[in-house]
Design an enzyme around this catalytic site. Sequence first.
Site, PDB file in Angstrom:
ATOM      1  N   THR A  39      31.609  45.426  94.792  1.00 13.20           N
ATOM      2  CA  THR A  39      31.885  46.428  93.775  1.00 13.20           C
ATOM      3  C   THR A  39      33.181  47.245  93.935  1.00 13.20           C
ATOM      4  O   THR A  39      33.521  47.665  95.035  1.00 13.20           O
ATOM      5  CB  THR A  39      30.672  47.413  93.754  1.00 13.20           C
ATOM      6  OG1 THR A  39      29.492  46.639  93.614  1.00 13.20           O
ATOM      7  CG2 THR A  39      30.743  48.400  92.636  1.00 13.20           C
ATOM      8  N   ARG A  49      20.021  38.938  87.213  1.00 17.59           N
ATOM      9  CA  ARG A  49      19.879  40.264  87.840  1.00 17.59           C
ATOM     10  C   ARG A  49      21.071  41.144  87.469  1.00 17.59           C
ATOM     11  O   ARG A  49      22.215  40.742  87.582  1.00 17.59           O
ATOM     12  CB  ARG A  49      19.794  40.095  89.361  1.00 17.59           C
ATOM     13  CG  ARG A  49      19.784  41.400  90.155  1.00 17.59           C
ATOM     14  CD  ARG A  49      21.171  41.774  90.637  1.00 17.59           C
ATOM     15  NE  ARG A  49      21.128  42.773  91.699  1.00 17.59           N
ATOM     16  CZ  ARG A  49      22.199  43.372  92.194  1.00 17.59           C
ATOM     17  NH1 ARG A  49      23.397  43.071  91.739  1.00 17.59           N
ATOM     18  NH2 ARG A  49      22.092  44.255  93.168  1.00 17.59           N
ATOM     19  N   GLY A  52      22.519  44.917  88.599  1.00 19.06           N
ATOM     20  CA  GLY A  52      22.287  46.000  89.561  1.00 19.06           C
ATOM     21  C   GLY A  52      22.640  47.350  88.956  1.00 19.06           C
ATOM     22  O   GLY A  52      22.614  47.536  87.727  1.00 19.06           O
ATOM     23  N   HIS A  75      24.096  48.807  97.876  1.00 19.89           N
ATOM     24  CA  HIS A  75      22.967  47.964  97.497  1.00 19.89           C
ATOM     25  C   HIS A  75      22.459  48.373  96.120  1.00 19.89           C
ATOM     26  O   HIS A  75      21.870  49.449  95.949  1.00 19.89           O
ATOM     27  CB  HIS A  75      21.857  48.096  98.551  1.00 19.89           C
ATOM     28  CG  HIS A  75      20.648  47.300  98.205  1.00 19.89           C
ATOM     29  ND1 HIS A  75      19.401  47.854  98.122  1.00 19.89           N
ATOM     30  CD2 HIS A  75      20.515  45.992  97.895  1.00 19.89           C
ATOM     31  CE1 HIS A  75      18.535  46.907  97.790  1.00 19.89           C
ATOM     32  NE2 HIS A  75      19.182  45.777  97.653  1.00 19.89           N
ATOM     33  N   GLY A  76      22.710  47.518  95.112  1.00 14.91           N
ATOM     34  CA  GLY A  76      22.494  47.880  93.723  1.00 14.91           C
ATOM     35  C   GLY A  76      21.091  48.391  93.421  1.00 14.91           C
ATOM     36  O   GLY A  76      20.923  49.363  92.675  1.00 14.91           O
TER      37      GLY A  76
HETATM   38  N1  GLY Z   1      26.770  46.291  95.127  1.00 12.04           N
HETATM   39  C1  GLY Z   1      26.712  45.204  94.284  1.00 12.04           C
HETATM   40  C2  GLY Z   1      25.442  45.107  93.620  1.00 12.04           C
HETATM   41  O1  GLY Z   1      24.421  45.421  94.210  1.00 12.04           O
HETATM   42  O2  GLY Z   1      25.429  44.687  92.503  1.00 12.04           O
END
Ligand code: GLY
Length: 316
Positions: free
Chosen positions: A177, A205, A207, A230-231
């Site tokens: 990200t 998915r 996030g 962590h999304g």
């Molecule tokens: N940090 C990237 C995600 O979890 O989408």
Amino acid sequence: MENCVLVVHGGAWALPLNKIEVSREGVEAAAREGWKHLMQGASAVTAVQAAIAALEDNPEFDAGYGSVMNDLGEVEMDALIMDGKAMRSGAVGAVSCVKNPIKLARHVMENTEHTFLVGAGAERQAKLAGLEEVEPSSMVTKEGKEEFENYKHYSSAVNSLYSGRALLTEGCIGHDTVGCVAMDYQGNLACGTSTGGITGKMAGRVGAVGCIGCGGYADNQVGCASTTGHGESLTKACLAYSAINFMEQGIPPHKAGKKALKRMLDKVGGAGGIILIDKNGDWSADFITERMAWAAIKGDIVYSGVHPGEKLEKPL
Ligand code: GLY
């Protein structure tokens, strides 16, 4: 122009040592790109878009070109943008053939009645808007393919990769990200965030970067935030809004970011990072992962860091 401030991040994760300098250069170049627009009198939204597009075009970062692959070996990207003056926002999720997802997020914000479009519907709007299209496989680098092969070999659970600082070791399957927050010469605030997600994520998915309040938030009356990590944890903790909420209580950015990250770690066990600007133009860059490349420009100084506690300064 003395109001102007701009901060970018290149993702909070166990950035390997051999990636530190290219990441530092990448975030600095993106910050300068956004700053150039601010100095020409552009809005905070335009500066955020320009900085993030620069990071999306840089293969060193997991956003746009350089995005990681999902469990089907495909690229699916998410992005959001928010304008703190008008309280407008736009987001896209799971798009594959758009060169710069941040531009599509802005298009959703400015030209639709919606705040979040996903998949084929979002891509249809990109086509109608005349945004640059790409062959999805062209967004993957050699490194992204190797990372996907590692993922298949080790079958690592996605959720364990970012779920606590102790688990973030050198060489884990990562990437993360990019984001930007800015204040323009009129004191308007904006945020943006863009990601290819996490290697091996389930197809479909989305996030935190799809979710306003989790991946980013902007409100001229308080401040603006862009998050990384962590999304699923950022989503459950509403990390961006959590920090905004602390700032609304009068807590300055450097404390609000740390408090919001600690709250996330305590409540859901997730790690990440956050950049903030408050309504006074004070800013911060904080993370609880091993490293996070970030850069900020205010006045005629460029600030940057990668390691915990690091804050380098040089003239613009
Ligand atoms: N940090 C990237 C995600 O979890 O989408």
